[in-house]
Design an enzyme around this catalytic site. Structure first.
Site, PDB file in Angstrom:
ATOM      1  CG  ASP A 102      -2.023   0.973   1.241  1.00 36.70           C
ATOM      2  OD1 ASP A 102      -2.950   0.879   0.408  1.00 36.70           O
ATOM      3  OD2 ASP A 102      -1.966   1.875   2.085  1.00 36.70           O
ATOM      4  CE1 TYR A 231      -5.840   6.783   1.889  1.00 32.39           C
ATOM      5  CE2 TYR A 231      -5.414   6.928   4.242  1.00 32.39           C
ATOM      6  CZ  TYR A 231      -5.704   6.178   3.114  1.00 32.39           C
ATOM      7  OH  TYR A 231      -5.841   4.829   3.215  1.00 32.39           O
ATOM      8  CG  HIS A 291      -5.540  -3.194  -0.867  1.00 27.09           C
ATOM      9  ND1 HIS A 291      -4.776  -2.772  -1.940  1.00 27.09           N
ATOM     10  CD2 HIS A 291      -5.268  -2.309   0.136  1.00 27.09           C
ATOM     11  CE1 HIS A 291      -4.098  -1.689  -1.611  1.00 27.09           C
ATOM     12  NE2 HIS A 291      -4.362  -1.397  -0.349  1.00 27.09           N
TER      13      HIS A 291
END
Length: 313
Positions: A102, A231, A291
């Site tokens: 990730d 983010y 994921h």
């Protein structure tokens, strides 16, 4: 798990937590994603240690048992790269394999670009290499309610969404959402946490014990740093004009990873376009993988990683 040792290192003024197992001369450094911590690599750490390597997995700044920076809202991916270099220095690691999942994958790639002399090879799960600023072209084609778009917004909305629930339920909901094959997108007037029904079971490969391990760490750290990096820091400038990953690289993707549903993402990987920036790239897709492919399919991922390591020792 009991054989994994824990320590702290001072890195650029922060006390960072390190999990470690194995005593081999060759070092493998594992970098977690979100909503993960070092623990997400537990299966792989034990496997590579048993194969004769020294496995190290830090908690990033502000995650898990690592210290939270005084102003987490100012943290960037470049901070993570500099922190990793400081960890290498503190542990006297001259060169290592770097494995990321990730946003930890993004950090692995960036570290390999800025410190090529310290990287033997790179393995990533869940995200291919995307050049700095390049994610926006994928995000721009999905609705406003896409979770990354929501969590990138200035401080307030995501914090309020998470704050309605106990920390354990936030982690649970994200694991449920990210284990699915569809993009997590909230309708207008709804929030991301509204996408998961409380009665929805955990993935079969993720136990209540696992959930409790994650929750205990996020109850300590909170989500303040996690919302900033990755983010809100996604589009921060990266200090290189030639972002090429020269190290041999293995990308492991789950065939049912929701990331592949981003418009253009699957083609970017399968067409070979990604090799423009990662020329020595091998891609492996596990058809049923999500994921969280390294937790869902640990035996297959362990075999792929160890085979890769042996090629470059």
């Amino acid at each position: 798990m009991d054989k994994i040792q824990h320590k702290y290192v001072d890195a650029r003024g922060l006390k960072l937590h390190i999990a470690e197992i194995g005593t081999g001369d060759q070092v493998v450094v594992f970098l977690h994603g979100f909503p993960e911590i070092w623990y997400s690599w537990r299966h792989q750490m034990i496997a590579v240690a048993n194969a004769g390597y020294r496995a190290i997995a830090p908690d990033f700044r502000g995650y898990g048992l690592s210290e939270i920076p005084q102003e987490p809202e100012n943290s960037t991916f470049l901070d993570l790269v500099h922190d990793l270099a400081a960890i290498f220095d503190s542990l006297a690691i001259s060169k290592a394999f770097v494995i990321g999942k990730d946003f930890g994958a993004s950090t692995a790639y960036q570290f390999a670009i800025l410190h090529p002399e310290r990287v033997i090879g790179v393995v990533t799960c869940g995200i291919p290499y995307v050049a700095p600023g390049g994610f926006q072209r994928f995000f721009s084609l999905v609705p406003e309610g896409f979770y990354i778009s929501r969590w990138r917004q200035p401080v307030g909305r995501a914090e309020a969404d998470f704050g309605r629930l106990a920390v354990k339920n936030v982690v649970r909901n994200i694991y449920v959402l990210f284990s699915k094959s569809e993009l997590p997108i909230a309708e207008a007037g709804k929030e991301i946490m509204d996408l998961v029904d409380e009665s929805h079971p955990l993935p079969s490969w993720f136990t209540e014990e696992d959930l409790s391990a994650y929750a205990a760490h996020y109850e300590k750290s909170g989500f303040r740093t996690a919302l900033q990096v990755p983010y809100r820091a996604l589009e921060a400038r990266f200090p290189t004009s030639n972002p090429i990953v020269k190290a041999p690289t293995l990308l492991i993707m789950g065939g049912k990873d929701y990331i592949l549903k981003l418009p253009g993402m699957e083609e970017y990987i399968t067409s070979g376009a990604v090799k423009e920036h990662v020329p020595d790239l091998e891609v492996k897709i596990l058809p049923e993988g999500s994921h969280f492919v390294q937790e869902q399919n640990p035996d297959e991922v362990n075999e792929l990683i160890i085979t890769f390591l042996k090629k470059y020792v």
